[in-house]
Structure formats: structure tokens, C-alpha cells
Design an enzyme around this catalytic site. Structure first.
Site, mmCIF file in Angstrom:
data_model
loop_
_atom_site.group_PDB
_atom_site.id
_atom_site.type_symbol
_atom_site.label_atom_id
_atom_site.label_comp_id
_atom_site.label_asym_id
_atom_site.label_seq_id
_atom_site.Cartn_x
_atom_site.Cartn_y
_atom_site.Cartn_z
ATOM 1 N N LYS A 202 0.835 -1.203 0.000
ATOM 2 C CA LYS A 202 0.000 0.000 0.000
ATOM 3 C C LYS A 202 0.869 1.253 0.000
ATOM 4 O O LYS A 202 0.680 2.166 -0.832
ATOM 5 C CB LYS A 202 -0.920 0.007 1.218
ATOM 6 C CG LYS A 202 -1.684 1.313 1.411
ATOM 7 C CD LYS A 202 -2.289 1.424 2.798
ATOM 8 C CE LYS A 202 -2.697 2.846 3.115
ATOM 9 N NZ LYS A 202 -3.192 3.018 4.494
ATOM 10 N N ASP A 221 -6.679 0.501 0.573
ATOM 11 C CA ASP A 221 -6.862 0.816 1.984
ATOM 12 C C ASP A 221 -8.270 0.403 2.390
ATOM 13 O O ASP A 221 -8.935 -0.342 1.669
ATOM 14 C CB ASP A 221 -6.605 2.300 2.242
ATOM 15 C CG ASP A 221 -7.682 3.190 1.622
ATOM 16 O OD1 ASP A 221 -8.494 2.688 0.810
ATOM 17 O OD2 ASP A 221 -7.721 4.387 1.956
#
Length: 304
Positions: A202, A221
């Protein structure tokens, strides 16, 4: 009057016989009338039952209709392809219209500042991180300044972002590796970024896509997870598997922009609780089970 012209009176036995015949005829007629009446009476319940039977027949038809409807619905669901390229294009176009020229919400002036801000954003909000980082980067302007710290020294400065002990270790460890292994410059490949402490896909995708303009993956996310499941773009729970699914259907050139748009959409409209479906231009494309308002069929499998 001559004797032969005098009318002959019936004998007593003849009168009796005639009376019996008349009586028999009347009795027969009465019995016949009674039988007809009985037949009519017997026929009446049948006439009254007819509507009941018709009602039962109608009810039977009505019972069959839901089954037919269910079959039709099942057929529609079976022919409905949530990953159809045309549907995906419509979703991307709607997001583009809602959030034109959107970018990362984390304030930053360099790749290093973006890397630090992204590490701090874990289990926190961008608003909170943006309150912390200006003071933090004024106090420690360069990556070398962070590398010279001990994690304990950094903890008070990032305390409000949560998980400050682990985050301080990650930031200081990343700074030391960037200085030692990459000459003080944040690396520009996925493999090198993943070698830094506290950096997972991420964070690496945020830095690569936002600062270096390299679409190496999709940022996943909590917002991207929730919305991609609501839109039936994935059925996965694991962030890596969700990313793989999205990379299959979103054009590579749109990976970073798509991530930012979905994240903004999750903050503005597609909230975790009480999504603002009535205000959403994607509403007709969304069949999520937890919609608060819908003009389209709800799919139980579309769970956030």
C-alpha cells in the site's frame, strides 16, 4: 226419454278406481317435483363452491408467480456480469466526473515526506497526519535528520497518530536504510521500497504512483476495500488479493487515479456507515446489500 238414452252412472268400484288413479297421478307428480327440487338443492352447494375453487386456482397461480419471478431474477443475476468492461468503464467515468484531478490527500513536498506521511497514516486519518507532519518536517527537514534519531526521540512528535512506538521504529529504520543503501534518495522500484522497514505494498504504491507517476499497483486501503466489494469488483477480503482483482479489470494507466478517486469517494459519499446513496452518481451501478437508498436490485453478495 227412452231407456237407452239415460247416461250410465259409474259403479262404486269404478269411482274408487278412478279416484285411485287421480291420487296416483298427483302423488307421482308431487314426487317428481320433490325430486327436481332435491336435485336443485343438491346443485346449489356446487354453485357456491365454484368461486372457492376459482379462488384456490388463482391462489395457486399466485404462488407460482414468485417462483417464476425468482427464476427470472436468478436468470438476470446469472447474466449480470459485474466485471463487464462496459460497466467498469462507466464506474471509472462516474468517478472521474465526481473527483476530477484528484490526488493524494496527504500533504508532502518530496518523496521522503510522502513516504513518512503514508507510514504514519496507518490506522489513522489523513487529517490527523496532516496536522502532525508540518511540525515534524520543520523539526527534521531531511532524511538524514530522521536517520540520526533514536525511535524513542520521535515518539512524542507522532504520538497522536496512534501506534507511535511501531511507527517511530519504521520511520527511523526507513530513514537509515534510505541513507545507507540508496544515497539518501527514496528508491523508485517496488522491490526496493518493500525492503524498507514499515513499507508494504500500500505504502509503496502510494509513493510510486503519486510521486514517481509509476503505476505498479493499486492502493488498497479500507475505503478501496469497502467500495470495491460494494461495487462487486472483488469478493476478496485480503488486501493483496483485492489488488490483484482490481489490476485485472482497471486499465493500468488508471491504477493510481482510480485509487485516489475511490478513497475520496469513501470519505465523501460511500461511507462505511450510512452511505449517501441518494446523492451518489454511481447509485444505478451499485447493488450493494447495505445501500441506504436504491433504484436497482439489491445483491446480497455485494457486502462491504
Amino acid at each position: 226419454m227412452p231407456r237407452g238414452n239415460v247416461p250410465r252412472q259409474p259403479s262404486r268400484s269404478g269411482r274408487q278406481e278412478g279416484a285411485r288413479r287421480v291420487k296416483g297421478a298427483l302423488l307421482k307428480r308431487a314426487q317428481s317435483s320433490k325430486g327436481a327440487k332435491s336435485r336443485n338443492v343438491a346443485a346449489r352447494p356446487t354453485a357456491r363452491r365454484a368461486p372457492l375453487n376459482a379462488a384456490k386456482a388463482k391462489a395457486a397461480v399466485l404462488k407460482k408467480k414468485p417462483a417464476s419471478g425468482t427464476k427470472d431474477a436468478a436468470l438476470r443475476v446469472s447474466t449480470y456480469d459485474p466485471l463487464a468492461p462496459d460497466r467498469v468503464r462507466h464506474i471509472i467515468a462516474a468517478l472521474d466526473q465526481l473527483y476530477p484531478h484528484v490526488t493524494c490527500a496527504l500533504s508532502h513536498r518530496s518523496a521522503w515526506e510522502l513516504l513518512v506521511a503514508t507510514i504514519l497514516s496507518a490506522q489513522s486519518t489523513d487529517v490527523r497526519v496532516n496536522m502532525v507532519t508540518p511540525v515534524l518536517f520543520e523539526k527534521y527537514p531531511t532524511v538524514q535528520d530522521f536517520a540520526a534519531l533514536e525511535p524513542e526521540q520521535l515518539q512524542p512528535d507522532i504520538y497522536s497518530t496512534g501506534f507511535f512506538r511501531n511507527k517511530s521504529k519504521s520511520v527511523v529504520g526507513a530513514a537509515r536504510k534510505v541513507v545507507a543503501d540508496f544515497g539518501g534518495n527514496v528508491p523508485q522500484t517496488m522491490e526496493q521500497l518493500l525492503s524498507l522497514p514499515g513499507v508494504a505494498r500500500k505504502t509503496a504504491n502510494v509513493v510510486l504512483g503519486t510521486w514517481f507517476k509509476k503505476n505498479e499497483g493499486v492502493v488498497v486501503d479500507t475505503h478501496v476495500t469497502r467500495i470495491s466489494r460494494r461495487l462487486e469488483l472483488t469478493k476478496q477480503d485480503d488486501a493483496r488479493k483485492i489488488e490483484e482483482d482490481l489490476m485485472q479489470i482497471i486499465p493500468r494507466g488508471r491504477w493510481t487515479d482510480f485509487s485516489h478517486e475511490v478513497i475520496w469517494h469513501g470519505r465523501k459519499l460511500c461511507l462505511a456507515r450510512g452511505p449517501k446513496c441518494a446523492d451518489c452518481s454511481l447509485e444505478k451501478l451499485c447493488h450493494a446489500a447495505d445501500k441506504t437508498w436504491s433504484t436497482v436490485e439489491i445483491h446480497e453478495g455485494a457486502q462491504p
